[in-house]
Write a protein that holds these residues in place. Structure first.
Motif, PDB file in Angstrom:
ATOM      1  N   GLN A  93       0.835  -1.209   0.000  1.00 16.95           N
ATOM      2  CA  GLN A  93       0.000   0.000   0.000  1.00 16.95           C
ATOM      3  C   GLN A  93       0.868   1.256   0.000  1.00 16.95           C
ATOM      4  N   LEU A  94       1.935   1.234   0.783  1.00 15.96           N
ATOM      5  CA  LEU A  94       2.764   2.437   0.906  1.00 15.96           C
ATOM      6  C   LEU A  94       3.575   2.714  -0.354  1.00 15.96           C
ATOM      7  N   VAL A  95       4.099   1.691  -1.026  1.00 15.80           N
ATOM      8  CA  VAL A  95       4.863   1.965  -2.244  1.00 15.80           C
ATOM      9  C   VAL A  95       3.929   2.334  -3.391  1.00 15.80           C
ATOM     10  N   GLN A  96       2.740   1.755  -3.432  1.00 17.97           N
ATOM     11  CA  GLN A  96       1.795   2.157  -4.463  1.00 17.97           C
ATOM     12  C   GLN A  96       1.334   3.607  -4.221  1.00 17.97           C
ATOM     13  N   TRP A  97       1.225   3.969  -2.964  1.00 16.13           N
ATOM     14  CA  TRP A  97       0.886   5.358  -2.624  1.00 16.13           C
ATOM     15  C   TRP A  97       1.980   6.327  -3.065  1.00 16.13           C
ATOM     16  N   LEU A  98       3.242   5.987  -2.821  1.00 14.60           N
ATOM     17  CA  LEU A  98       4.304   6.954  -3.106  1.00 14.60           C
ATOM     18  C   LEU A  98       4.447   7.234  -4.600  1.00 14.60           C
ATOM     19  N   LEU A 118      -5.314   4.728   9.246  1.00 12.23           N
ATOM     20  CA  LEU A 118      -4.530   4.917   8.027  1.00 12.23           C
ATOM     21  C   LEU A 118      -4.912   6.162   7.257  1.00 12.23           C
ATOM     22  N   THR A 119      -6.105   6.674   7.513  1.00  7.20           N
ATOM     23  CA  THR A 119      -6.595   7.809   6.724  1.00  7.20           C
ATOM     24  C   THR A 119      -6.785   9.083   7.526  1.00  7.20           C
ATOM     25  N   GLY A 120      -6.832   8.989   8.842  1.00  6.85           N
ATOM     26  CA  GLY A 120      -7.168  10.155   9.640  1.00  6.85           C
ATOM     27  C   GLY A 120      -8.660  10.447   9.553  1.00  6.85           C
ATOM     28  N   LEU A 121      -9.066  11.481  10.261  1.00  9.33           N
ATOM     29  CA  LEU A 121     -10.468  11.886  10.302  1.00  9.33           C
ATOM     30  C   LEU A 121     -10.744  12.986   9.284  1.00  9.33           C
ATOM     31  N   PRO A 122     -11.946  13.030   8.742  1.00  4.33           N
ATOM     32  CA  PRO A 122     -12.279  14.122   7.821  1.00  4.33           C
ATOM     33  C   PRO A 122     -12.367  15.452   8.558  1.00  4.33           C
ATOM     34  N   SER A 123     -12.142  16.506   7.815  1.00  6.01           N
ATOM     35  CA  SER A 123     -12.242  17.856   8.367  1.00  6.01           C
ATOM     36  C   SER A 123     -12.789  18.770   7.292  1.00  6.01           C
ATOM     37  N   ALA A 124     -13.034  20.018   7.655  1.00  2.00           N
ATOM     38  CA  ALA A 124     -13.535  20.972   6.672  1.00  2.00           C
ATOM     39  C   ALA A 124     -12.538  21.150   5.533  1.00  2.00           C
ATOM     40  N   ALA A 125     -11.252  21.102   5.848  1.00  2.00           N
ATOM     41  CA  ALA A 125     -10.223  21.288   4.822  1.00  2.00           C
ATOM     42  C   ALA A 125      -9.911  19.995   4.077  1.00  2.00           C
ATOM     43  N   THR A 156      -4.445   9.544   0.755  1.00  2.00           N
ATOM     44  CA  THR A 156      -3.918   8.317   1.355  1.00  2.00           C
ATOM     45  C   THR A 156      -4.104   7.087   0.485  1.00  2.00           C
ATOM     46  N   ASN A 157      -5.068   7.113  -0.400  1.00  2.00           N
ATOM     47  CA  ASN A 157      -5.418   5.923  -1.165  1.00  2.00           C
ATOM     48  C   ASN A 157      -4.711   5.928  -2.508  1.00  2.00           C
TER      49      ASN A 157
END
Length: 305
Positions: free
Chosen positions: A149-154, A204-211, A219-220
């Motif tokens: 997942q991390l190398v495909q992300w980078l 892995l994704t964190g929480l959503p925010s206004a920004a 992340t995906n």
């Protein structure tokens, strides 16, 4: 496209792959390899370092960046086991940058720290390359499971918005990716990640925010295509953590977006054979790595015990 193994079956039988017992988790955890040439830190945390394995002789050497798995936690080993693969690649004249990083059960790990660690480890590789005789024009990133997942992300970092904590204005581009049983599509594979790794996506994704309303946007890996990469997805036929369907689905999505992707299914192999140079599966994994680096197929394939 999917790479057909039919022309290779006689060789596979000779190598013992078709008849070998699939590796289990205990076999994977027992993997080892030679010590690194050097260990270099990119941060102050205990897990912020990378191991360099440099072949003997004169460079510049092609480079394989290794990113271990372990379900994004410290529970299932990781960097130590990948020394098995690192030592074998060194024997083929390939330098290895074996990356450790903060995982979700470590302070600062998860979102955004884990991704920032991958960024920082690649930055350090770029700064070390000249002195270590490493050829940054020939680099492949290889990740196993969570590391897939991390190398495909980078590969898709150029598509991350400047407003994201993961954004970098300059970085070492890597377009050759090999995912060994990777779990890269966070959005579509949430149920599998939960069942295989017992991970909550928020880690892995964190929480959503206004920004940042869409937590998958930065992340995906599947949201960061097309990005000009060539991805080879290698999965054991008997892999239950990341079954062959996952590789096929991601490859189809990448190709539909305009990127290049191939699938290799390893006959009779598990989630652990695909990363072990001591497994007969290495007879198929090594040629894919060499091809990604522009190297000729190997004349011999010594196994690192």
């Amino acid at each position: 496209m999917t790479i057909s193994l039919r022309p290779l079956l006689p060789a596979l039988l000779c190598a013992g792959l078709a008849n070998a017992a699939p590796m289990k988790l205990a076999d994977y955890l027992a993997l080892s390899g030679p010590p690194p040439t050097a260990t270099l830190t990119y941060g102050a945390a205990p897990s912020q370092f990378a191991e360099l394995f440099r072949p003997a002789g004169q460079g510049p050497f092609p480079v394989a960046v290794l990113v271990h798995g372990g379900c994004w936690t410290s529970q299932y080993g990781g960097i130590t086991q990948l020394r098995n693969l690192a030592g074998a690649l060194n024997a083929h004249g390939i330098a290895v940058w074996n990356v450790e990083y903060r995982r979700v059960d470590e302070p600062g790990g998860g979102y955004p720290g884990t991704y920032q660690d991958i960024n920082a480890a690649l930055d350090l590789l770029g700064r070390q390359a000249a002195a270590r005789q490493l050829d940054l024009g020939r680099v492949v990133a290889i990740g196993h499971s969570a590391g897939g997942q991390l190398v495909q992300w980078l590969a898709g970092r150029s598509r991350i918005a400047p407003s994201s904590p993961l954004f970098q204005s300059g970085f070492l581009p890597i377009s050759q990716i090999i995912s060994l049983g990777g779990l890269a599509d966070l959005r579509r594979e949430q149920a599998l990640i939960k069942s295989s790794c017992e991970r909550e996506l928020v880690e892995l994704t964190g929480l959503p925010s206004a920004a940042r309303s869409d937590v998958f946007a930065d992340t995906n890996a599947a949201e960061l295509i097309p990005n000009g990469s060539h991805t080879v997805l290698i999965t054991g036929e008997l892999d239950t953590v990341s079954p062959p369907r996952v590789a096929h689905d991601y490859a189809e999505r990448a190709r539909a977006a305009g990127d290049s992707a191939e699938v290799i299914i390893l006959p009779g192999a598990s989630h652990y054979d695909e990363v072990a140079a001591s497994s007969p599966a290495f007879a198929l994994v090594l040629p894919a790595i060499r091809a990604a680096l522009g190297l000729a197929p190997p004349l011999s394939q010594p196994h690192n015990k």
